[in-house]
Motif scaffolding. Structure first.
Motif, PDB file in Angstrom:
ATOM      1  N   LEU A   1       1.068  -1.310  -0.327  1.00 40.62           N
ATOM      2  CA  LEU A   1       0.096   0.099   0.044  1.00 40.62           C
ATOM      3  C   LEU A   1       0.936   1.340  -0.036  1.00 40.62           C
ATOM      4  N   PHE A   2       1.814   1.254   0.822  1.00 41.93           N
ATOM      5  CA  PHE A   2       2.664   2.258   0.920  1.00 41.93           C
ATOM      6  C   PHE A   2       3.594   2.622  -0.358  1.00 41.93           C
TER       7      PHE A   2
ATOM      8  N   THR B   1       1.731   6.579  -6.809  1.00 43.99           N
ATOM      9  CA  THR B   1       0.769   7.774  -7.299  1.00 43.99           C
ATOM     10  C   THR B   1       0.845   9.116  -6.963  1.00 43.99           C
ATOM     11  N   MET B   2       1.412   9.266  -5.784  1.00 38.17           N
ATOM     12  CA  MET B   2       2.049  10.574  -5.444  1.00 38.17           C
ATOM     13  C   MET B   2       2.764  11.386  -6.406  1.00 38.17           C
ATOM     14  N   LYS B   3       4.053  10.563  -6.952  1.00 35.87           N
ATOM     15  CA  LYS B   3       4.892  10.839  -7.627  1.00 35.87           C
ATOM     16  C   LYS B   3       4.448  11.284  -9.133  1.00 35.87           C
TER      17      LYS B   3
ATOM     18  N   GLN C   1       1.136  17.486 -12.183  1.00 31.49           N
ATOM     19  CA  GLN C   1       0.914  19.052 -11.910  1.00 31.49           C
ATOM     20  C   GLN C   1       2.186  20.116 -12.296  1.00 31.49           C
ATOM     21  N   ILE C   2       3.312  19.308 -12.576  1.00 31.29           N
ATOM     22  CA  ILE C   2       4.461  20.088 -12.770  1.00 31.29           C
ATOM     23  C   ILE C   2       4.542  20.515 -14.379  1.00 31.29           C
TER      24      ILE C   2
END
Length: 76
Positions: free
Chosen positions: A55-56, A62-64, A70-71
């Motif tokens: 999960l981590f 996913t966060m990356k 966004q960038i």
């Protein structure tokens, strides 16, 4: 309804597996004294530890991806 039956069969199989593996085993820890616990507890702890680690890992990936998107959309 079919999912419920499949989940019920799976739950019964897991219960039977747990009842078969209640033999005590000794776990030798590196810095602590040996611990005796049922085998099913050792298996469950190993499974959930791996599940949490996965999960981590997925959350980090996913966060990356979100940060990269966004960038790309909002260059500075």
């Amino acid at each position: 309804m079919a999912k419920l039956i499949i989940y019920l069969i799976l739950a019964i199989a897991i219960l039977l597996f747990a009842l078969q593996n209640n033999v005590p085993v000794v776990i030798d820890l590196i810095f602590l004294p040996p611990v005796q616990m049922p085998m099913i507890l050792v298996l469950a702890l190993a499974f959930f530890s791996g599940f949490i680690a996965a999960l981590f890992s997925v959350a980090r990936i996913t966060m990356k991806k979100k940060n990269r998107e966004q960038i790309e959309y909002h260059p500075k």
